[in-house]
Design an enzyme around this catalytic site. Structure first.
Site, mmCIF file in Angstrom:
data_model
loop_
_atom_site.group_PDB
_atom_site.id
_atom_site.type_symbol
_atom_site.label_atom_id
_atom_site.label_comp_id
_atom_site.label_asym_id
_atom_site.label_seq_id
_atom_site.Cartn_x
_atom_site.Cartn_y
_atom_site.Cartn_z
ATOM 1 C CB CYS A 35 -50.662 -5.588 -14.984
ATOM 2 S SG CYS A 35 -49.015 -5.579 -15.743
ATOM 3 C CG HIS A 58 -49.099 -6.744 -10.411
ATOM 4 N ND1 HIS A 58 -49.895 -7.728 -10.944
ATOM 5 C CD2 HIS A 58 -48.223 -6.390 -11.387
ATOM 6 C CE1 HIS A 58 -49.516 -7.969 -12.189
ATOM 7 N NE2 HIS A 58 -48.504 -7.170 -12.484
ATOM 8 C CD GLU A 62 -51.999 -8.698 -8.111
ATOM 9 O OE1 GLU A 62 -51.453 -9.171 -9.121
ATOM 10 O OE2 GLU A 62 -52.509 -7.555 -8.086
ATOM 11 C CB SER A 105 -53.487 -38.093 4.660
ATOM 12 O OG SER A 105 -53.784 -36.759 5.045
ATOM 13 N N GLY A 155 -53.793 -35.630 7.998
ATOM 14 C CA GLY A 155 -53.395 -34.236 7.980
ATOM 15 C C GLY A 155 -54.587 -33.318 8.201
ATOM 16 C CB VAL A 156 -54.784 -29.605 8.465
ATOM 17 C CG1 VAL A 156 -55.892 -28.574 8.668
ATOM 18 C CG2 VAL A 156 -53.725 -29.466 9.544
ATOM 19 C CG ASP A 157 -55.381 -29.904 3.683
ATOM 20 O OD1 ASP A 157 -55.545 -28.928 4.444
ATOM 21 O OD2 ASP A 157 -54.419 -29.992 2.898
ATOM 22 C CB SER A 158 -57.629 -35.949 4.785
ATOM 23 O OG SER A 158 -56.728 -36.254 5.821
ATOM 24 C CB SER A 159 -58.394 -34.083 9.923
ATOM 25 O OG SER A 159 -57.345 -35.025 10.035
#
Length: 518
Positions: A90, A177, A179, A231, A233-237
């Site tokens: 684009c 586009h 994507e 926390s 959660g998934v990320d910090s674990s």
């Protein structure tokens, strides 16, 4: 505050230059789907900086500017002379056109939406693809004369020059586009660019990512200690397990129970991560501290900043009790950084892992996941041997229920969200939908409505059920939960949760909405 950055100079990669498009983050994600590492960088990057990254290919994203605007975003024109493949999308195609002497003009009517294109001259970019395709257009300018040395490769009814190519120099441009998923063969086109044009092997995996990260953490940390903002959660674990594999007991996890967690979550965190993974976890009961600070605060940004600051102050308090702590680890993801804004994109909302951090914070910051999307984090967790119960846990923001209670936070409102969310998760699991829906939760808007329960009139809270499907969190669609399941959820919440007389289902996609309400 000093942030530890990554060095992927040896990894084959495609660099995406950010010219301000709301879609440019999707380009990065799509390229990674083909096993090719990709990063987003600002359009202001110099050719020297680009060479230091050692890219295999470059993509110029779309953007809201006209190439003729006085303040239009530009690229270092020397990048075109690096001798590596470039794809302009684009606005990126229009920049390429003007740089090489072609002509761009304002379109009579802005084109936005699906369009039919015809591939006039197939090349490596369109190898194996149909000559007639449906794509997604979003532009106000168009190319009216291709540059010398380029051929017109794609046409459409409203855009006679919808694609250009200089095959000899591996320079390509498309007005649409690829994507965006509305472009039916867009993924295949981007894959052709990455593998056919750039010659990438497509061997970037979570296995080699984890190996590189573990080695890098060991090198950076040495014999020092790390605190993790855990926390549950998934990320910090996943961050915790990754860092623990790298440095073992040099990692101390600070788990702050701020009173904004889901039902039973504090106990589950301790049992799972401390019990199963033998991680060193210090639990801090800071419920009163957070609630006192949040008293009377309604503005969502202010709540995020307060929660972020209090987290850091708690870590400071705990760190002062430990010797040799130099690093703070966080579960910041690529989407967190993206949604908090870049140099060329407007801030959507400040994210808890990248906003509200004091400038005088005493730690060096380690964010091992800050180049990964959510689905990649789950794949990494599986690669690290983590159980599905953790890897597939529902995403949970750092500010917790603090941003799922709209307006001022009170204990009564928190209990409503906890209990209603627990019911929602139970019913989704009972219906066998927990793997089909990317994220689901309840929120409490600052709304009361009239109802009738028993023989009396009520004036109580409304609970919002939010459930979305997504691949990477960059875009999301509302989940088509069966009506009978929604009915069970609604009936249970109204009957089992005090002070609730109405349940509504949010059917807004992202964009225009975000997944969270605040």
């Amino acid at each position: 505050m000093f942030k530890i950055m990554k060095d992927f100079t040896e990894q084959e990669k495609i660099i995406v230059l950010d010219f301000g498009s709301q879609y440019n983050q999707l380009i990065t994600r799509r390229i990674r789907e083909f096993g090719v590492y990709s990063e987003l960088h600002p359009h202001t990057i110099t050719v020297e900086e680009m060479k230091a990254l050692n890219p295999t290919g470059i993509i110029f994203s779309g953007g809201p500017n006209s190439v003729y605007d006085e303040d239009a975003f530009r690229a270092d024109e020397r990048i075109f002379d690096m001798g590596i493949p470039i794809l302009g999308i684009c606005y990126g195609m229009q920049l390429m056109t003007t740089h090489f002497g072609g002509k761009v003009e304002r379109a009579k009517d802005r084109e936005y939406g699906k369009a039919d294109i015809h591939v006039e001259k197939p090349n490596r970019l369109f190898a194996g693809l149909p000559t007639d395709q449906v794509v997604w257009m979003s532009h106000g300018d168009l190319v009216v004369e291709e540059p010398a040395g380029f051929e017109v490769t794609v046409t459409s009814k409203s855009c006679p020059i919808a694609g250009i190519a200089d095959e000899e120099r591996s320079l390509y441009g498309v007005q649409f586009h690829p994507e965006v998923r509305h472009s039916v063969y867009g993924n295949e086109l981007l894959k052709n660019f990455a593998l056919n044009v750039c010659g990438c092997k497509g061997d970037w995996t979570m296995e080699n990512f984890s190996e590189v990260e573990i080695a890098k953490i060991q090198e950076i940390v040495g014999d020092k200690k790390v605190l993790l903002a855990l926390s549950g959660g998934v990320d910090s674990s996943v961050v915790g397990v990754l860092i623990h594999k790298a440095i073992g007991d040099q990692l101390t996890c600070i788990f702050v129970d701020h009173g904004l967690l889901r039902k039973g979550e504090a106990d589950q965190v301790m049992e799972t991560l401390q019990g199963e993974f033998n991680m060193n976890i210090i639990k801090v009961d800071a419920k009163k501290r957070f609630m006192d600070k949040l008293a009377g605060v309604s503005d969502p940004e202010q709540k995020r900043k307060i929660i972020g600051n209090e987290f850091i102050y708690v870590f400071d308090d705990e760190a002062n009790k430990l010797d040799g702590v130099e690093f703070l680890a966080q579960g910041t993801l690529y989407t967190d950084i993206i949604e908090s804004g870049t140099a060329t994109a407007q801030t959507i909302k400040s994210h808890h892992n990248v906003g509200g951090l004091p400038e005088d914070m005493q730690f060096k910051l380690i964010e091992p996941l800050n180049t990964l999307f959510k689905d990649e984090v789950r794949a990494l967790g599986t690669e690290l041997g983590m159980p599905d119960a953790i890897v597939w846990r529902q995403p949970f923001p750092g500010p917790g229920l603090g941003i799922r209670v709209l307006g001022e936070i009170t204990e009564e409102k928190l209990e409503i969200v906890r209990d209603s969310d627990y019911i929602l998760r139970e019913e989704i699991k009972n219906a066998g939908l927990e793997r089909e829906i990317w994220q689901y939760f309840t929120a409490l808007p600052n709304i009361r409505s009239v109802g009738v329960m028993g023989d009396g009139r009520t004036y109580d809270h409304t609970v919002v059920v939010r459930a979305v499907t997504s691949i990477d969190g960059m875009t999301a669609d509302w989940a088509r939960i069966p009506w009978d399941v929604l009915e069970k959820i609604s009936v249970r919440i109204v009957n089992e949760v005090d002070h609730v007389n109405r349940v509504v289902y949010d059917i807004t996609s992202k964009p225009p909405a975000t997944v969270e309400w605040e």
